[in-house]
Design a protein around this motif. Structure first.
Motif, PDB file in Angstrom:
ATOM      1  N   ASP A 142       1.538  45.215  -8.962  1.00  0.00           N
ATOM      2  CA  ASP A 142       2.722  45.844  -9.526  1.00  0.00           C
ATOM      3  C   ASP A 142       3.047  45.203 -10.868  1.00  0.00           C
ATOM      4  N   HIS A 143       3.099  46.029 -11.921  1.00  0.00           N
ATOM      5  CA  HIS A 143       3.393  45.514 -13.262  1.00  0.00           C
ATOM      6  C   HIS A 143       4.439  46.406 -13.927  1.00  0.00           C
ATOM      7  N   PRO A 144       5.706  46.226 -13.591  1.00  0.00           N
ATOM      8  CA  PRO A 144       6.757  47.102 -14.119  1.00  0.00           C
ATOM      9  C   PRO A 144       6.937  47.004 -15.627  1.00  0.00           C
ATOM     10  N   ASP A 145       6.492  45.912 -16.243  1.00  0.00           N
ATOM     11  CA  ASP A 145       6.644  45.749 -17.688  1.00  0.00           C
ATOM     12  C   ASP A 145       5.426  46.235 -18.469  1.00  0.00           C
ATOM     13  N   CYS A 146       4.448  46.783 -17.777  1.00  0.00           N
ATOM     14  CA  CYS A 146       3.219  47.244 -18.443  1.00  0.00           C
ATOM     15  C   CYS A 146       3.435  48.665 -18.969  1.00  0.00           C
ATOM     16  N   ARG A 147       3.587  48.798 -20.270  1.00  0.00           N
ATOM     17  CA  ARG A 147       3.762  50.120 -20.898  1.00  0.00           C
ATOM     18  C   ARG A 147       2.401  50.571 -21.427  1.00  0.00           C
ATOM     19  N   ILE A 148       1.540  50.960 -20.507  1.00  0.00           N
ATOM     20  CA  ILE A 148       0.135  51.174 -20.830  1.00  0.00           C
ATOM     21  C   ILE A 148      -0.071  52.322 -21.805  1.00  0.00           C
TER      22      ILE A 148
END
Length: 305
Positions: free
Chosen positions: A65-71
């Motif tokens: 889980d990577h909620p800060d990843c704005r891929i």
């Protein structure tokens, strides 16, 4: 007898296929510790070894889980990884260079993006409705890789470092691969006396763009980036897990066979196939295919109709 091996091989092939493109000048953001913190080690390792890769390949390598990843913004590379922050003025002409290591038919544009809202400010600065075609040698289209953009007046939106980026965006929809690269800049209210050497060639806003006829700004629909709109008309919300086109190819019939059977059923849906793959190949293989399916969704700022 069918087995999961073909599916696993396909998943590995798709994530490793290298269709390449990235900005080389002005100096763009490059993957660093910020990307690792936001998106995890796997994404960082992939991009640091080859920052010319596509967004979908990074999505396939997201672990946990990577909620800060704005891929979908600058391919996940955050402002904390910014190198040089350029100082531009309204009307300044910026020469840009892109390296395309492997062409793939698509569309492309260069836009000013407001980072906080992930929206395009105004219209694209330049756009192509046919870009990096495999049927036409790159040598015959120098405007694909070397071109000028003229900066609009975005001083009210982009006064501070990290507010905005110039984003190059290339979408090869036929192979579901999208490429992005971002240049950090600021724009004050008046003329700047400290323009970096790589962006020092200023010119009036009326300066012509090389080969403009092959890539006019009007080639993108007017609804692609309205100045007062949070996102283009053709957008797909980032929360959409799977596009309708993926569902269409799934067989809409009941699953044949048992998930515990090592033989691949003759008919299946995407969900039942992933369930079968998890039972026969393990969670890693199943999750990889699930991420592949999710990666097929459209870019939040896709501007083509």
């Amino acid at each position: 007898m069918k087995s999961y091996s073909a599916a696993v091989a396909l998943a590995g092939f798709v994530s490793s296929v290298a269709a390449h493109g990235y900005i080389t000048s002005p100096a763009p953001r490059l993957p660093g510790d910020g990307l690792k913190a936001a998106c995890g080690d796997q994404v960082y390792n992939q991009q640091s070894s080859d920052h010319y890769g596509n967004v979908q390949g990074s999505i396939q390598n997201l672990q946990g889980d990577h909620p800060d990843c704005r891929i979908w913004q600058c391919k996940g590379v955050p402002f904390s990884d910014a190198g040089e922050v350029f100082s531009y003025t309204a009307g300044q002409v910026i020469p840009m260079t892109v390296e395309i290591r492997a062409p793939h038919d698509g569309v492309a544009n260069v836009s000013v993006v407001k980072v906080s809202s992930d929206t395009v400010i105004g219209a694209p600065l330049i756009s192509w409705d046919q870009y990096a075609l495999t049927s036409s040698p790159l040598s015959e289209h120098p405007d694909w890789t070397s071109f000028d953009i003229t900066m609009p007046d975005v001083s009210s939106e982009c006064a501070n470092a990290g507010d905005c980026v110039i984003q190059w965006y290339w979408n090869a929809a036929s192979i579901d691969q999208t490429y992005e690269a971002c240049i950090d800049f600021t724009m004050g209210g008046g003329s700047s006396g400290t323009v970096p050497a790589s962006s020092a060639s200023a010119a009036p806003a009326t300066s012509a763009t090389p080969k403009a006829s092959s890539a006019p700004a009007s080639s993108a629909p007017a609804s692609s980036a309205p100045a007062t709109s949070a996102a283009p008309t053709a957008t797909v919300p980032a929360s959409t897990p799977t596009p309708s086109s993926v569902e269409v190819v799934a067989t809409p019939t009941a699953t044949a066979g048992s998930g515990s059977d090592s033989t691949l059923p003759e008919t299946f849906t995407i969900d039942s196939f992933i369930t079968w793959l998890r039972a026969n190949a393990g969670s890693d293989a199943a999750n990889k295919v699930r991420r592949m399916v999710a990666a097929r969704r459209a870019h939040p700022r896709a501007f083509e109709l």
